[in-house]
Design an enzyme around this catalytic site. Structure first.
Site: not given
Ligand SMILES: *Cc1c(COP(=O)(O)O)cnc(C)c1O
Length: 365
Positions: A33, A252
């Site tokens: 994702k 800044y």
């Molecule tokens: C993002 C996500 C994962 C993966 O999580 P990690 O901690 O990066 O392994 C697994 N399951 C769901 C539902 C997620 O949203």
């Protein structure tokens, strides 16, 4: 190139093989994702699918459709919410969806859709899905009504807490989820383990599939996993070097004063490249194997770093600078879990350089 993210694809594969050994007979779903945590979903999926990974998870329909453009024989699951008017599109594109409310189930039933469904159970994350008892009724209803259930899953909220209370909580979540083991002959995938779960709780009775995210990149929360390899590194170049002739404010807001005789460099990344503002006066970069603290406020496109005397004579304009790497994240961020936040925040104008055996084979943006 002004700034680039190097991704060692063979190390990514090495890590997946390690994970595969660890989870034994469970199957692996790679979570890609958010553009594969910033590393580029398309190239990651293309590469991994050529090397035996056949299941992928994304957050939303758009991400799933982007992967379908690759026309690869892989399973794709949307972990986030799917809206009713998106379900047909998922169905037509052979994309599996997560179901977390009755409206979705009724819609699928009414329209006689054959879309693959994973029922989401909330065992303690407090985000989406059915509570376990209701979840059982949902599963029974779907099985009785010819809805194509491919999976039942839940999500761990504190598997990387690294303390007794967190670990107890995780074990409670896994126990609550175990009532669904009884469906394993009728439902293909039962899954709960994320990276923290895979690395720390895979001894538990916990399904036949794991969802591997950040651990593919060699990390769990903000820690490096010793048996895994380094996958990523953000680099840039020195744009200017100066030794100050009198005490001088840097950047800044005049928040940092450099003293007479000290040397600093301006480098080619800023917060718009994903170098978080919170790193101002806190993080460091690596030049010629030396740590160089970031000094003053990070700007949008640049920031300034102090050059220690030991490397003063070795650096020049265009010298390479390592800005983000697993060891830097581990050292500066132990108190917040922000490796996900840092990686997914790496900006669009940072090139992605894919490497195999140390050599780049593809550069994209
Ligand atoms: C993002 C996500 C994962 C993966 O999580 P990690 O901690 O990066 O392994 C697994 N399951 C769901 C539902 C997620 O949203």
């Amino acid at each position: 190139m002004r700034a680039w993210l190097e991704i060692e694809m063979d190390n990514l594969l090495f890590n997946i093989d390690k994970i595969r050994k660890k989870v034994e007979n469970r199957e692996i779903m790679a979570v890609v994702k958010a553009n594969s945590y910033g590393f580029g979903a398309k190239e990651t999926v293309r590469y991994l699918s050529e090397h035996g990974v056949k299941k992928f998870a994304v957050a939303c329909l758009d991400e799933a459709l982007e992967l379908r453009e690759l026309k690869l024989p892989v399973e794709i699951l949307i972990l986030g919410v799917i809206f009713l008017d998106e379900i047909d599109i998922a169905d037509r594109n052979d994309i599996q969806i997560t179901v977390g409310n009755w409206d979705q189930i009724e819609y699928i039933k009414k329209n006689n859709l054959k879309v693959g469904v994973h029922i989401k159970i909330d065992t303690g994350m407090g985000r989406l899905g059915f509570l376990p008892e209701e979840g059982e009724r949902v599963v029974e209803y779907c099985l009785a009504n010819n809805i194509n259930i491919v999976g039942i899953y839940s999500h761990l909220s504190d598997a990387d807490g690294f303390n007794r209370e967190s670990d107890n909580y995780t074990e409670t979540q896994i126990k609550k989820f175990q009532i669904f083991e009884k469906y394993k002959d009728r439902v293909k995938y039962i899954h709960i383990l994320n990276s923290g779960g895979i690395l720390r709780f895979n001894h538990e009775l916990s399904g036949n599939l794991v969802r591997a995210g950040i651990c593919m990149y060699g990390m769990i929360a903000n820690y490096r996993v010793p048996e895994l390899k380094r996958v990523f590194c953000v680099k840039t170049k020195i744009l200017s070097i100066r030794t100050v002739e009198e005490d001088s404010f840097i950047s800044y807001g005049r928040k940092y004063t450099l003293h007479k005789g000290e040397t600093y460099a301006t480098i080619g990344v800023g917060y718009a490249d994903g170098i978080k503002k919170e790193f101002s006066n806190r993080s460091y970069v690596i030049i010629e194997n030396e740590k160089c603290p970031i000094i003053g406020e990070i700007c949008m496109d640049m920031c300034m770093v102090k050059i220690p005397d030991s490397i003063k004579d070795k650096v020049q304009i265009e010298t390479e600078v390592i800005v983000v790497r697993d060891d830097i994240i581990e050292e500066i961020n132990v108190e917040h879990k922000c490796s996900w936040d840092i990686l997914t925040g790496i900006g669009r104008r940072v090139y992605r350089v894919y490497k195999e055996n140390g050599k780049p084979y593809l550069i994209t943006r």
